[in-house]
Design a protein around this motif. Structure first.
Motif, short mmCIF file in Angstrom:
data_model
loop_
_atom_site.label_atom_id
_atom_site.label_comp_id
_atom_site.label_asym_id
_atom_site.label_seq_id
_atom_site.Cartn_x
_atom_site.Cartn_y
_atom_site.Cartn_z
N ARG A 116 0.85 -1.21 0.00
CA ARG A 116 0.00 0.00 0.00
C ARG A 116 0.89 1.26 0.00
NH1 ARG A 116 -2.01 3.66 2.93
NH2 ARG A 116 -0.98 2.99 4.84
N GLU A 117 1.87 1.26 0.88
CA GLU A 117 2.75 2.45 0.98
C GLU A 117 3.60 2.64 -0.27
OE1 GLU A 117 4.99 2.23 4.63
OE2 GLU A 117 3.12 2.19 5.79
N GLU A 118 4.14 1.52 -0.78
CA GLU A 118 5.04 1.64 -1.94
C GLU A 118 4.31 2.11 -3.20
OE1 GLU A 118 8.49 -0.36 -2.49
OE2 GLU A 118 8.21 -1.84 -0.89
N THR A 119 2.99 1.88 -3.27
CA THR A 119 2.25 2.26 -4.48
C THR A 119 1.43 3.54 -4.25
OG1 THR A 119 0.32 0.89 -3.93
CG2 THR A 119 2.07 -0.17 -5.22
N GLU A 120 1.61 4.15 -3.10
CA GLU A 120 0.83 5.34 -2.73
C GLU A 120 0.95 6.48 -3.73
OE1 GLU A 120 -0.19 6.06 1.88
OE2 GLU A 120 1.83 6.58 1.24
N GLY A 121 2.13 6.58 -4.35
CA GLY A 121 2.37 7.67 -5.31
C GLY A 121 1.87 7.36 -6.72
N CYS A 122 1.35 6.15 -6.95
CA CYS A 122 0.87 5.80 -8.30
C CYS A 122 -0.43 6.57 -8.58
CB CYS A 122 0.66 4.30 -8.42
SG CYS A 122 2.21 3.39 -8.32
N THR A 123 -0.52 7.10 -9.80
CA THR A 123 -1.63 8.01 -10.09
C THR A 123 -2.62 7.44 -11.11
OG1 THR A 123 -0.22 9.01 -11.77
CG2 THR A 123 -0.27 10.09 -9.62
N GLY A 124 -2.40 6.18 -11.53
CA GLY A 124 -3.31 5.57 -12.50
C GLY A 124 -4.46 4.86 -11.79
N LEU A 125 -4.75 3.65 -12.26
CA LEU A 125 -5.84 2.86 -11.69
C LEU A 125 -5.67 2.65 -10.18
CD1 LEU A 125 -8.29 0.88 -12.47
CD2 LEU A 125 -6.58 -0.94 -12.30
N VAL A 126 -6.77 2.73 -9.44
CA VAL A 126 -6.77 2.30 -8.04
C VAL A 126 -7.35 0.89 -8.00
CG1 VAL A 126 -7.70 2.71 -5.72
CG2 VAL A 126 -7.13 4.66 -7.20
N GLN A 127 -6.55 -0.05 -7.49
CA GLN A 127 -7.07 -1.41 -7.32
C GLN A 127 -7.45 -1.58 -5.85
OE1 GLN A 127 -4.76 -4.75 -6.27
NE2 GLN A 127 -5.37 -5.95 -8.05
N ASN A 128 -8.75 -1.62 -5.58
CA ASN A 128 -9.21 -1.92 -4.22
C ASN A 128 -9.28 -3.43 -4.09
OD1 ASN A 128 -9.87 0.82 -3.48
ND2 ASN A 128 -11.75 0.64 -4.67
N LEU A 129 -8.51 -4.00 -3.19
CA LEU A 129 -8.59 -5.44 -3.00
C LEU A 129 -9.36 -5.71 -1.70
CD1 LEU A 129 -7.59 -7.92 -4.58
CD2 LEU A 129 -5.62 -8.01 -3.06
N ALA A 130 -10.49 -6.41 -1.84
CA ALA A 130 -11.38 -6.63 -0.70
C ALA A 130 -10.92 -7.87 0.08
CB ALA A 130 -12.82 -6.79 -1.18
N LEU A 131 -10.42 -7.63 1.28
CA LEU A 131 -9.81 -8.67 2.11
C LEU A 131 -10.50 -8.69 3.48
CD1 LEU A 131 -6.12 -7.64 1.31
CD2 LEU A 131 -7.42 -9.51 0.27
N ASN A 132 -10.99 -9.83 3.88
CA ASN A 132 -11.86 -9.89 5.06
C ASN A 132 -12.88 -8.76 4.96
OD1 ASN A 132 -12.94 -10.81 7.50
ND2 ASN A 132 -11.65 -9.45 8.70
N TYR A 133 -13.50 -8.70 3.81
CA TYR A 133 -14.45 -7.64 3.50
C TYR A 133 -15.88 -8.19 3.54
CZ TYR A 133 -17.27 -4.23 1.15
OH TYR A 133 -18.29 -3.35 0.89
N GLY A 134 -16.78 -7.40 4.13
CA GLY A 134 -18.21 -7.67 4.05
C GLY A 134 -18.91 -6.33 3.99
N GLY A 135 -19.90 -6.20 3.14
CA GLY A 135 -20.61 -4.93 3.01
C GLY A 135 -21.27 -4.51 4.32
N ARG A 136 -21.86 -5.49 5.03
CA ARG A 136 -22.51 -5.15 6.30
C ARG A 136 -21.49 -4.70 7.33
NH1 ARG A 136 -26.91 -10.09 6.98
NH2 ARG A 136 -28.45 -9.22 5.54
N ASP A 137 -20.37 -5.40 7.39
CA ASP A 137 -19.31 -5.06 8.34
C ASP A 137 -18.78 -3.65 8.05
OD1 ASP A 137 -17.20 -5.83 10.38
OD2 ASP A 137 -15.93 -5.44 8.64
N GLU A 138 -18.61 -3.34 6.77
CA GLU A 138 -18.09 -2.03 6.38
C GLU A 138 -19.03 -0.91 6.83
OE1 GLU A 138 -18.49 -1.11 2.24
OE2 GLU A 138 -16.65 0.09 2.19
N ILE A 139 -20.35 -1.13 6.61
CA ILE A 139 -21.33 -0.10 6.98
C ILE A 139 -21.37 0.04 8.51
CG2 ILE A 139 -23.81 0.47 6.99
CD1 ILE A 139 -23.91 -0.98 4.17
N LEU A 140 -21.31 -1.10 9.20
CA LEU A 140 -21.34 -1.07 10.67
C LEU A 140 -20.13 -0.32 11.23
CD1 LEU A 140 -23.51 -2.44 12.38
CD2 LEU A 140 -21.89 -4.26 12.84
N ARG A 141 -18.95 -0.59 10.66
CA ARG A 141 -17.74 0.11 11.14
C ARG A 141 -17.86 1.61 10.89
NH1 ARG A 141 -13.71 -1.08 8.16
NH2 ARG A 141 -14.48 -2.79 6.87
N ALA A 142 -18.44 1.98 9.75
CA ALA A 142 -18.60 3.42 9.44
C ALA A 142 -19.57 4.07 10.44
CB ALA A 142 -19.10 3.59 8.02
#
Ligand code: IPE
Ligand code: IPE
Ligand code: MG
Length: 226
Positions: A116-142
């Motif tokens: 994540r840190e090494e590619t922070e300066g990249c300005t092209g495509l953003v690749q979001n990789l969903a890891l231990n991801y759940g839509g409900r969990d994400e909304i609850l954390r927010a």
């Protein structure tokens, strides 16, 4: 004027069935599927109208799988990130993990953070990789974050505290099933949904290109009238 899909999200399903059909074990399917991740990501990076690609790699429900399969997936993820760092950098791709990363081993956590840190300066495509991801969990954390900071709860403030703030234009699921499986529930409110029987290890840039062509012909109304 045709639509451009700026944010594409993919439920990468069918690795296990692909392997079983080849007489191999499920791990071989995940390994092959990781090659498709590279192919599809670099394809999107070469199309600047696509700004975000979100890939569902491991759900909050995937911990229910056999221990050996989960362990294999964690090792594969670490190996993939280490090996593919040059691919991210050469193609100007920013790696952005989404999901609750707090549960991963210190070593995996460190690898995720370093890419994540090494590619922070990249300005092209953003690749979001969903890891231990759940839509409900994400909304609850927010919601918890909003509660703690005493902010008022609005569509905008809640969106701002999600792991991924960008609405999905095009949501694709490979592997033949027609369901969302807890992926990007909030962000897909007005996504165009495409389902293909192709198993993820066999999904190609050509097929993605065909789906994008179909997407461009859709009249998107967002509840209005054209
Ligand atoms: C998707 O492929 C990859 C992950 C969920 C990690 P599956 O492993 O779900 O493959 P099938 O659906 O069993 O074929
Ligand atoms: C969805 O696939 C999760 C990922 C692709 C990471 P699953 O194979 O876990 O989904 P279900 O169980 O068929 O709904
Ligand atoms: Mg599956």
């Amino acid at each position: 004027m045709s639509n451009q899909p700026r944010h594409i999200a993919i439920i990468m399903d069918g690795n296990g069935r692909w392997a079983e059909a080849q007489g191999k074990n499920r791990s071989a399917g995940h390994e092959k599927g990781s090659e498709t991740v590279r192919t599809i990501t670099t394809y999107c990076a070469a199309h600047p109208e696509i700004t975000h690609l979100t890939l569902y790699a491991f759900s909050t429900e995937n911990w229910k799988r056999p221990k050996l399969e989960v362990e294999f997936l964690m090792k594969l993820l670490e190996k993939y990130l280490k090996k593919e760092l040059p691919t991210y950098l050469d193609n100007n791709i920013r790696f952005h993990p989404i999901g609750d990363l707090s549960v991963f081993s210190p070593s995996l956590h460190q690898t995720i953070e370093s890419v994540r840190e090494e590619t922070e300066g990249c300005t092209g495509l953003v690749q979001n990789l969903a890891l231990n991801y759940g839509g409900r969990d994400e909304i609850l954390r927010a919601v918890h974050t909003l509660q703690t900071s005493n902010e008022s709860i609005t569509i905008e403030s809640l969106t701002a505290h999600l792991d991924c703030e960008i609405d999905v234009d095009l949501l694709i699921r490979t592997g033949g099933d027609h369901r969302i499986s807890n992926f990007l529930l909030w962000q897909s409110a007005y996504a165009e949904l495409f389902f293909t029987d192709t198993l993820w290890p066999e999904f190609t840039s050509d097929e993605l290109g065909q789906i994008i062509s179909q997407f461009k012909k859709i009249e998107r109304r967002f509840g209005g009238v054209n």
